[in-house]
Enzyme design. Structure first.
Site, short mmCIF file in Angstrom:
data_model
loop_
_atom_site.label_atom_id
_atom_site.label_comp_id
_atom_site.label_asym_id
_atom_site.label_seq_id
_atom_site.Cartn_x
_atom_site.Cartn_y
_atom_site.Cartn_z
N ASP A 1 -2.09 0.93 -5.34
CA ASP A 1 -2.77 -0.57 -5.58
C ASP A 1 -1.64 -1.39 -4.71
OD1 ASP A 1 -3.35 -3.15 -6.11
OD2 ASP A 1 -3.54 -2.72 -8.15
N HIS A 2 -2.42 -1.99 -3.39
CA HIS A 2 -1.44 -2.64 -2.47
C HIS A 2 -1.13 -3.98 -3.06
CE1 HIS A 2 0.32 -2.83 1.12
NE2 HIS A 2 -0.59 -2.45 2.02
N ARG A 3 -1.71 -4.44 -4.23
CA ARG A 3 -1.08 -5.65 -4.74
C ARG A 3 0.30 -5.39 -5.46
NH1 ARG A 3 -5.78 -6.85 -9.28
NH2 ARG A 3 -5.16 -4.68 -9.48
#
Length: 477
Positions: A447-449
């Site tokens: 998850d790039h967040r």
């Protein structure tokens, strides 16, 4: 001569997993006339998460089974009635008719014992008096049909009641789970205008979709869309193989939950996937050594997946920020204190992801035992809902199907998933020469967040380095 007074008690389909709205009855273990005791398992049901055995919470004689095997039943619906012994119900026939006629509100001579609520996981019993709403027949999944004729029991006359759906009072917050509230917010729907169909007036996802469809004047509900079945998995119902026409398979149980979870994950968490090829020749030799020596235990199952799991856990220990969760409501990143390692398992009912609790604290032997038990339980269809909740990171072994790699979708609520491809003998440059080596491909989706490229790359590189030289599993960390 004294006669034993018996009254009927009803057992409703409980919410055996947080957020579930229905379950399919797989098999009955009792029939009308059988004697049951408190805690005895009476049936097995399949929810969207797992197959679960249901115990009856009281003693008595089975009076009636309301649904046959294979029926899908809403949570909160009566599935079995039991005749129980007890004098307090003797006055019920005389007291009930008076309750149907407008009269001074005088309570019947009943003990002040609250009704037992069969809620295993979920909201639990509510305090105060719950206001019942009328059941909408348009949302009934299966018509209740008794499995076998039951003896006629004394029936308490009840006056007809005009169905009324109670709307929330001014300032009262409608009952709905957080995912349902988010869905309503995304669709621009005011929950106060939605008619609830869940137990005790809880608004379900289906209620929100139905309300949205009514607003848009769409005749077909979203749940009625044709199902597409992958040949690699066993469908939940028998599929004829001698037909030349189309085959439609209902979307339910594990398949339905998987579809909803994957859509939610793919369109909520921004996925990034990185790949690396790894020379695992030494890992395969290490696996053979552990098998032959029996140093982890005679009955302990040793496989390459065990060392992949240990390598990932070691990498997470070095980079704990990847073992995290996104808290949208609080706008915080929650770094989890322990690693609950999920293992994707293909079962006859579909793909499930049970997890090993606090896997990072286990020894290699303890991890091997836990992994073996997890796989065996999943294959038997006995994984409990609790074993599939609270996962923090997942491994999916697509190599068992002869697949080199893929772009795995993150399990909802987690930050990363590692896909392990098949192990093949390939030409590889080793010590300056091209020689055949055992090679696999790893794919890490994150998850790039929560995880940036640097952190994701470091974790994947660490896992690869550990598998190239597995003796580091003893010294790293």
């Amino acid at each position: 001569m004294t006669t034993e007074v018996r009254s009927l008690r009803e057992f409703k389909m409980p919410d055996v997993g947080e957020g579930l709205t229905e379950a399919e009855i797989l098999s009955w273990y009792v029939k009308p006339g059988d004697t049951v005791t408190d805690g005895q398992v009476v049936c097995e049901v399949e929810t969207a998460k797992a197959a679960v055995e249901l115990p009856i919470p009281f003693n008595g004689v089975v009076e009636q089974l309301f649904f046959p095997e294979g029926a899908t039943v809403d949570v909160g619906t009566v599935i079995i009635s039991v005749a129980v012994a007890g004098a307090p119900d003797a006055a019920a026939p005389a007291a009930a008719p008076a309750a149907a006629v407008p009269a001074p509100a005088a309570p019947a001579a009943e003990p002040a014992e609250p009704e037992r609520r069969e809620v295993l996981v979920g909201y639990g019993p509510r305090t105060g008096t719950a206001q019942r709403r009328a059941r909408r027949t348009t949302t009934t999944t299966v018509t209740a049909t008794p499995v076998a004729p039951a003896p006629v029991a004394p029936v308490v006359p009840v006056a007809p009641v005009t169905p009324v759906v109670a709307e929330p009072a001014a300032g009262e917050r409608p009952l709905a789970k957080p995912p349902v509230r988010k869905l309503a917010k995304d669709l621009g729907i005011d929950l106060r205008a939605v008619v609830p169909t869940g137990p005790d007036g809880v608004i379900t996802r289906e209620d929100v979709h139905a309300h949205a469809s009514a607003q848009a004047a769409v005749q077909a509900a979203p749940a009625a869309a044709p199902a597409v079945v992958e040949a690699a998995e066993t469908p939940a119902v028998p599929v004829p193989v001698t037909t030349t026409g189309d085959v439609r398979v209902p979307i339910r149980g594990v398949r339905k939950a998987t579809a909803q979870a994957m859509v939610a994950s793919a369109f909520t968490a921004p996925h990034v996937t990185e790949f690396v090829q790894v020379d695992v020749t030494r890992t395969m030799k290490f696996v053979r050594r552990l098998k032959e020596s029996g140093e982890l235990g005679r009955d302990v199952r040793v496989s390459p997946l065990l060392l992949v799991a240990r390598a990932l856990l070691t990498a997470i220990k070095r980079h704990p920020e990847i073992n995290a969760q996104w808290d949208e409501a609080a706008q915080e990143i929650v770094i989890k204190g322990q690693v609950n390692l999920g293992i994707a398992a293909a079962t006859p009912r579909g793909l499930i992801v049970p997890n090993i609790k606090d896997a990072g604290s286990k020894t290699l032997s303890g991890l091997a035992v836990a992994l073996g038990e997890l796989v065996d339980t999943a294959r038997q269809g006995k994984t409990s809902p609790a074993d599939m909740q609270g996962g923090t990171v997942t491994i999916t072994n697509v190599g068992v199907f002869g697949v080199d790699t893929g772009t795995p979708i993150i399990n909802p609520g987690e930050a990363a998933i590692l896909a392990v491809g098949t192990i093949r003998e390939m030409p590889w440059v080793h010590k300056g020469k091209v020689v055949p080596r055992q090679v696999t491909t790893l794919a890490l989706s994150f998850d790039h967040r929560l995880v940036d490229g640097e952190l994701g790359s470091k974790v994947l590189a660490d896992v690869a380095a550990l598998l190239e030289r597995p003796k580091r599993l003893i010294t790293w960390g």
